[in-house]
Scaffold this active site. Structure first.
Site, PDB file in Angstrom:
ATOM      1  NE  ARG A  23      -2.448  -1.510   3.388  1.00 24.63           N
ATOM      2  CZ  ARG A  23      -2.899  -1.222   4.595  1.00 24.63           C
ATOM      3  NH1 ARG A  23      -3.981  -0.511   4.722  1.00 24.63           N
ATOM      4  NH2 ARG A  23      -2.271  -1.655   5.670  1.00 24.63           N
ATOM      5  CG  HIS A 754     -23.474   9.798   4.544  1.00 29.64           C
ATOM      6  ND1 HIS A 754     -24.845   9.683   4.484  1.00 29.64           N
ATOM      7  CD2 HIS A 754     -22.981   8.567   4.325  1.00 29.64           C
ATOM      8  CE1 HIS A 754     -25.162   8.429   4.235  1.00 29.64           C
ATOM      9  NE2 HIS A 754     -24.058   7.735   4.134  1.00 29.64           N
TER      10      HIS A 754
END
Ligand code: GLN
Ligand code: ZN
Length: 814
Positions: A23, A754
């Site tokens: 990553r 959200h």
């Protein structure tokens, strides 16, 4: 112009993971975002990663000099890259572009992630995968031109590496012009800039009547033509244009219109630009490979293969894992290369190379095949969806590892098949034999087929998915739970503080004893329960502090699943997930959630809701087996959950929620496959819940508000209460459900989780009133849009307090 020469290599892949084996890109990008590194440093890391990747692919068997290696790198998302390439930036971001409309790297990330009141591009799922792309916003006057030469620079830097090492001629890959526009949402002229965080949801409303992004095809194609000229000038022999929009019926544009767009686009790009130098005139474009991953080009709607074969592109890649092996001959294919996607880019099983080679031989056979001019071996999709390397998994058993192929193993498989096709089976006999023996060992391995599991699913009858009629259930549940009208609850998770995360991580690393871990989780549950009592919520939850992820938590405890250490797959941007591997028959060796739920229930007199992840969602977010129909696997998972429901009931739990946020996402791309899918998905959900007592209230939760295709299925789930996202769409779903005849409990979200914004009591009251007006108010529940795990406690407490107050206010008026 006649196309005579197709020298695409015999082995290729459509794309490769971009995030890096460890990553590296994620780390580099996030450290740039945090201001710890500069754009130059980020670019240097990315350049090293591209070079290392290209050379590794050559080591694994792709040719270095013939454009076998795709140039599929992205800093964030390939659709956003197309937005950047075209300079097609919504005008709320126009201030970020340089002269000529180019997006500098920091601005590129701002479009992806938003900034202050400037909402980012909306994010949505890429075909039927778990990858999310950014949705372009295209209006009548959105700027569109060839503005970013990043792809050319990346091509050149690998073709002439500065370190003087191995050069690799790549095949730059892009979202194709037709797919780009079909995935875009219409935007209005200059409206978005004023809208703040609502910009993306209102963009479509502002678009002029009848305008569709596809109306801008000529502009997009002109920009791609400039791109192709630039690539040709840089010496790129091939370019890849991905057109997966050709394999789906779900974009709501009739096939004829898509076909017309494809013909126009590829006439302009392939026919009108010459791929060959003519005297002093250089080639105007590279040769073109159009790919159609994720499904079948042919459907009831039309024949996408014949359509592409009728253009002047030099090569077409088709998905032979999801799509049927086509039979021919297909006019036009005789002067093209067909890239046969026989290696699954979307799952992690080692291929049966012998069978795959047989398929390839069939396609190649003179007279019987498709009549393609040449055949190359490829992956069905980009390898973006699988982890890098099985060899990087120290904790998986050797048997399981021998059945798996991650990206690197798949490249080797493609190379083997290409050699077998070109030189005959004998040339790869040992590798074919090895693959056959892996496939056999998998089929015969203990745990893959568990007779008791198979007997149990085989004995299922329709009665196993039936509960008592709803009216009877509702009465029994009300007698037991004694809830007020407009009952309040949450979706399950409470904020996951950094303490919770580090406690879990320390326990996983073995640095915290089981007893200390349990004590810490219990303390968290106790404080969550106390908070809910204080807030006055009606149905409580334990808060899910012990769950890293709503699927992985279950996968780690069920037989038949394995989890990886380095099996990261990009989900969006820098975010990666490690999907569990579902390799064998599924069963539940011990209860999964009872301990935590029962502990929460022991602390309160209010009802506590048990929390399970549903079978469809568990499958959707795992790598699933390819040797059993999905519906059968779903039944196995469902039976494990059914037993969990029984154990929760035995522990005194009277409300159980089975989350199915992925129900819609797994919907097949072709309409013809919908009834079959909805049938098994609904059945497995019901199987997991129908063992519940009449007096046990079954909830489900779905994370989105656009129901369209699945509204009937939601009713079919037969849950007593369904919670859905609804705050942003202002309860739009409630009248839709009422019109569809839905007559059970409905909890439309009244608090948008959200964002950290706290909705006011008035706002929430409005939404509750709206819901109570649109459907029988006795059916309405009051809850947030989704789980609270990404929120902080401060805003959560305040928002929930407002939610409870709003429910009480409206309750008083009923
Ligand atoms: N129960 C889960 C939670 O609250 C549901 C999450 C989801 O719907 N994605 O976190
Ligand atoms: Zn949700």
């Amino acid at each position: 112009m006649a196309v005579t020469n197709t020298h695409l290599p015999t082995a290729t892949i459509l794309g490769y993971p971009r995030i890096g084996r460890r990553r590296e890109l994620k780390r580099a990008v996030e450290s740039f975002w945090a201001g710890r590194t500069t754009a130059d440093e980020l670019e240097a890391t990315a350049r090293d990663l591209r070079l290392a990747t290209a050379r590794r692919l050559v080591d694994l068997g792709l040719e270095a000099g013939t454009a076998a290696v795709p140039g599929s790198f992205s800093y964030y998302d390939q659709v956003l890259d197309a937005v950047a390439l075209l300079g097609a930036v919504p005008d709320r971001f126009a201030g970020l572009t340089t002269d000529g409309g180019r997006l500098p790297l920091d601005a590129y990330f701002t479009v992806a992630r938003g900034e202050g009141d400037n909402a980012p591009l909306e994010m949505t799922k890429w075909f039927d995968t778990n990858y999310h792309y950014l949705v372009p916003e295209i209006g009548p006057d959105t700027p569109i031109g060839y503005t970013d030469d990043r792809a050319v620079r990346e091509f050149t830097e690998l073709a002439n590496p500065a370190d003087g090492g191995q050069a690799v001629v790549t095949r730059p890959a892009f979202v194709g012009p037709v797919t780009f526009l079909l995935l875009s949402k219409p935007a209005g002229p200059s409206a978005a800039a004023l809208r703040g965080s609502q910009a993306h949801s209102s963009a479509a409303d502002d678009a002029p009547e009848g305008f569709r992004p596809l109306d801008r095809l000529d502009d997009v194609v002109a920009a791609y033509a400039d791109l192709l000229r630039a690539l040709a000038a840089a010496g790129a022999p091939w370019v890849q244009l991905d057109e997966p929009a050709l394999v789906t019926d779900l974009l709501d544009v009739p096939f004829d219109e898509v076909a017309d767009a494809v013909r126009r686009a590829y006439t302009a790009l392939a026919t009108e630009l010459s791929p060959t130098a003519d005297g002093d005139t250089p080639a105007q474009r590279p040769e073109i490979l159009v790919t159609a991953p994720y499904g079948d080009l042919r459907s009831d709607a039309g024949d996408g293969l014949a359509l592409l074969a009728g253009t002047d592109v030099e090569a077409i890649a088709i998905d032979l894992v999801r799509g049927a092996v086509p039979t021919g001959p297909v006019p036009g294919l005789e002067n093209k290369t067909l890239v046969a996607g026989v290696i699954d880019g979307h799952n992690i099983w080692r291929a049966d190379l012998d069978a795959r080679l047989t398929t390839l031989e069939g396609l190649a056979a003179p007279g019987t095949g498709l009549g393609a001019g040449a055949l190359a071996v490829g992956t069905s999709t980009s390898l973006l969806h699988v982890p890098h390397d099985v060899a990087d998994e120290p904790r998986l058993g050797e048997d399981l590892k021998s059945w798996l192929a991650f990206a690197d193993q798949k490249v080797a498989e493609v190379a083997t098949l290409a050699t077998g096709l070109a030189e005959g089976r004998a040339a790869v006999a040992d590798r074919l034999a090895e693959s056959t023996s892996a496939v056999r060992s998998r089929a015969a391995a203990p745990g893959v087929v568990v007779p008791e599991v198979r007997e149990r699913t085989a004995a299922l009858t329709p009665a196993d998915v039936e509960r008592a009629p709803y009216a009877e259930r509702a009465a029994a549940q009300q007698a037991r739970l004694n809830l007020p009208p407009l009952p309040t609850t949450t979706i399950g998770s409470f904020p996951q503080t950094s303490e919770i995360r580090s406690t879990r991580a320390a326990w996983v690393r073995g640095e915290l004893s089981d007893a200390d871990y349990t004590a810490a989780m219990r303390a968290e549950i106790a404080s969550t329960v106390a908070l809910q009592e204080e807030l006055g919520l009606d149905v409580l939850v334990h808060g899910e502090p012990e769950r890293n992820d709503m699927v992985q938590y279950f996968a780690e405890q069920l037989d038949g699943f394995a989890t990886t250490v380095n099996g990261w797959v990009q989900s969006y941007g820098s975010r990666c997930v490690r999907p569990p591997i579902l390799w064998g028959d599924v069963s539940r060796p011990a209860p999964l959630t009872v301990e935590w739920t029962a502990y929460a229930a022991s602390l309160t007199d209010k009802p506590v809701k048990g929390m399970l992840t549903g079978p469809v969602t568990i499958l959707a977010w795992s790598f699933v087996r390819d040797d059993l129909p999905l519906g059968d696997t779903a039944d196995q998972v469902a039976l494990a959950l059914r037993d969990e429901v029984t154990d929760l009931e035995a522990a005194g739990i009277g409300v159980v929620q089975v989350d199915e946020p992925a129900l819609r996402e797994l919907l097949p791309l072709r309409r013809a496959a919908h009834p079959g899918y909805l049938d098994w998905s609904v059945r497995s959900f019901r199987l997991s819940t129908a063992g519940a007592d009449t007096a046990t209230q079954v909830h489900t939760h779905l994370c989105y508000s656009e129901f369209g295709q699945v509204i009937g299925a939601i009713d079919g789930l037969d849950a007593d209460v369904t919670s859905v996202e609804a705050a942003r769409s202002r309860m739009e779903i409630v009248p839709e459900l009422a019109d569809a005849g839905y007559g059970r409990g409905i909890g439309p979200g009244v608090y948008d989780i959200h964002s950290p914004r706290v909705p006011s009591v008035e706002e929430v009251t409005d939404l509750v009133e709206l819901a109570a007006k649109s459907i029988d108010p006795r059916l309405v529940w009051v809850n947030p849009d989704c789980g609270l795990k990404t929120r902080a406690y401060a805003e959560t407490k305040e928002s929930l307090a407002h939610l409870v107050e709003a429910a009480r206010t409206v309750r008083a008026t009923l």
